[in-house]
Design a protein around this motif. Sequence first.
Motif, PDB file in Angstrom:
ATOM      1  N   MET A   1      -0.445   1.006  11.469  1.00  0.00           N
ATOM      2  CA  MET A   1      -1.908   0.306  11.098  1.00  0.00           C
ATOM      3  C   MET A   1      -2.258   1.019   9.682  1.00  0.00           C
ATOM      4  N   GLU A   2      -2.165   2.224   9.591  1.00  0.00           N
ATOM      5  CA  GLU A   2      -2.617   3.168   8.414  1.00  0.00           C
ATOM      6  C   GLU A   2      -1.516   2.771   7.358  1.00  0.00           C
ATOM      7  N   VAL A   3      -0.448   2.399   7.401  1.00  0.00           N
ATOM      8  CA  VAL A   3       0.209   2.110   6.410  1.00  0.00           C
ATOM      9  C   VAL A   3      -0.205   0.600   5.766  1.00  0.00           C
ATOM     10  N   ARG A   4      -0.718  -0.562   6.613  1.00  0.00           N
ATOM     11  CA  ARG A   4      -1.022  -1.581   6.126  1.00  0.00           C
ATOM     12  C   ARG A   4      -2.156  -1.326   5.553  1.00  0.00           C
ATOM     13  N   ALA A   8      -3.212  -2.622   1.570  1.00  0.00           N
ATOM     14  CA  ALA A   8      -4.184  -3.497   1.187  1.00  0.00           C
ATOM     15  C   ALA A   8      -5.152  -2.761   0.066  1.00  0.00           C
ATOM     16  N   ALA A   9      -5.307  -1.657   0.319  1.00  0.00           N
ATOM     17  CA  ALA A   9      -5.951  -0.651  -0.937  1.00  0.00           C
ATOM     18  C   ALA A   9      -5.338  -0.849  -1.981  1.00  0.00           C
ATOM     19  N   ILE A  10      -4.102  -0.607  -2.234  1.00  0.00           N
ATOM     20  CA  ILE A  10      -3.314  -0.518  -3.100  1.00  0.00           C
ATOM     21  C   ILE A  10      -3.326  -1.760  -3.949  1.00  0.00           C
ATOM     22  N   ALA A  11      -3.173  -2.953  -3.242  1.00  0.00           N
ATOM     23  CA  ALA A  11      -3.316  -4.235  -3.740  1.00  0.00           C
ATOM     24  C   ALA A  11      -4.639  -4.628  -4.600  1.00  0.00           C
ATOM     25  N   ARG A  12      -5.770  -4.214  -3.802  1.00  0.00           N
ATOM     26  CA  ARG A  12      -6.917  -4.475  -4.314  1.00  0.00           C
ATOM     27  C   ARG A  12      -7.026  -3.420  -5.573  1.00  0.00           C
ATOM     28  N   ALA A  13      -6.707  -2.534  -5.816  1.00  0.00           N
ATOM     29  CA  ALA A  13      -6.741  -1.579  -6.768  1.00  0.00           C
ATOM     30  C   ALA A  13      -6.004  -2.141  -7.999  1.00  0.00           C
ATOM     31  N   LEU A  14      -4.794  -2.662  -7.600  1.00  0.00           N
ATOM     32  CA  LEU A  14      -3.895  -3.146  -8.724  1.00  0.00           C
ATOM     33  C   LEU A  14      -4.613  -4.458  -9.199  1.00  0.00           C
TER      34      LEU A  14
END
Length: 691
Positions: A1-4, A8-14
């Motif tokens: 769960m933590e990995v997902r 998602a956070a990385i994708a939003r930042a990108l």
Amino acid sequence: MEVRDNRAAIARALRRGLAAFAVAEPTPMVNWTQKHFYLSAESSYIEQRWDAWPFQRAIIASIGNDDIFEVDVMKSARVGYTKIILASIAYFAQHKKRNQVLWQPTDSARDEFVKTELEPMLRDVDVMHGIFPSRLSRHKDNTLLVKKFIGSMLHLRGGKSADNYRRLSVSVGYLDEFSSFDSNIDGEGDPGKLAAKRLEGATFPKLVIGSTPKIKGKCLMEKRTEGADALYEFHIRCPHCSEHHPITWGGKDEPHGFKWIDRDPETVRHLCPHCGTLQTQAEYLAAAEDGFWYASDGSTIDSCGTFRNRHGHIVGPHRRIAFHVWTAYSPMVSWQQIVKEFLEAYAKAQIGDDQELRTFWNTTLGRTWEGEVDKIELDDLKNRAEIESFALPGKDDNLVPRRCLLLLAGCDTQDNRLEVGVWGIGKGGELWTVDHHIIFGNPAEDEVWDSLAKYLFESRFQHECGQQMSIYASAIDSGGHHANAVYEFARKNRRRRVFAVRGRPFGEKAIKDGAGLVDIDWRGKRVKQGVVLWHVGTNLAKDLLHSRLQIETDGPGRVHLSNDLSDEWFRQFSGEVRESRRTAAGTKTLWTARRKRVEALDCAVYALWIEAHLNLARKTDAWWEALARKLEAIEPDDTKPPDPAPGPQPKARRDQVVTPKQPAKAATPDVPVAPRPRARVARSTYLRARR
């Protein structure tokens, strides 16, 4: 769960980081405004999503067209032009990412625009929130002078100072209410040209200029539209004959435009110029969706901004285009209300107050105001020019006419030349154009004044009687940057009847409107009580000239114009009109220049001042007859009026400098000369005593 969650956070930042490098899908400005633009409650009748009116769409499309450099809009009030400007700012900031600058006529007008129009738009147009993060805070990127967006900036300036046109490199420039700008900004030129300089180097430069017009012939917006490649008006098709035509005000005697019955605004209709049928406002609104913009060259623009030539073929746009639109096109204003406004303004104009009629002309019709003005018509002047009676110097048939008995010269001073108009005068103020001479050079240099002296004192003009005439008296304009040079020339040549004059533009009481002593600071040396400066009632002189030009028969008062005069001379001579102007003392009717150069008219005014100064209107028939006999009998180069006929002397005005009249010698002409002040005589006597 933590990995997902981390992914998602990385994708939003990108996505946020790469958003600055994204290129939006190209969208025409008409489509962008339809989708995103919103009308704010503070500046609109109704707060809502914007649906542009039919006549607005081509203007919007042209502003968004990168192939068009300049869009000029001469307009009335209530046609939504401010909303078009706001939509353009938002479009170029959010979609095109281009730096922009908007000039208002003054700093206070800029501040009002930002607070009442721009900031509500930035608040209510949702798509602007993503590129303007500082919109809700007090920040150096959100001030009355600048709005810093992500990817671009908007500068906001007043138009009074030349400094406000410097240190800017932008792609889009706006000049709002252009007619209210100064015509020359700090001596550096027209505001439109100064603004265009800030766009040089841009890949897709865009200049948008709009305004309600003002006075005809002086209006900056009128001059701007006249310089466009094409001027467009919105046309609709008549529901009765299918021919297209613009909505026009027309007039009482015009076969088109607004018509109503017995001063009843409710009966207003628009008369089709093709079939003569009357059209209601409802019929216009129904046909407006299919309307298009039509230019005098036959080209058209549809609501999508597509250009077609007169044959209907799609073509590229002009580089610089202009639009004219007025209140009748707006669906928010009834035609009945327009007619009612006119009738009320017209009623006041009938009793002498034309201010509301002028406002109606500018802000409702979107037209320059001319009103009922006195003017000298250019074509009338050319038509009355005389071919056979006399010619200018240099022509084989050059002769000063027999009835012309005295030569007077008016001289206008410019920074790079002197212009001299020589007028002949006869009994009853009959006038002839004898010569117009230009001396090029800097009036600060001695050579220019030497050339003027040679022309004024050595020129000879062949009279019809066989003798030669010289210039008897001269008046030189001391206005401008070379007043001291004029004073010095007049001082040195006062015995040759050279007078320094200056026009009094308003408040004058007579053509010969008094005099005063002036010191001369001539090249570091001050000459106290150096010369008499005579004041000219310019408006009264032009009134006199205008009335004399109405005389069509030879004899007293007639103004004779030579056919040898240039077209430029005629344009200058007819370059002013008498119209209402606001001054510090209230509204006055004054002669106002409609063009930059009017030297020919100014020279004539100074010659009329000499006529008044010499008191020629009061000379008796015997005086004129004696002058004619003397002209026929004298040797060349010595034309002088005869001895004075006895008669009452006019009283001196309080502001004139006079000396006790000395007994006249037999050869002294009956022509007043600039009086010698007593103080100057006493000083000269004192200096001789010391020597």
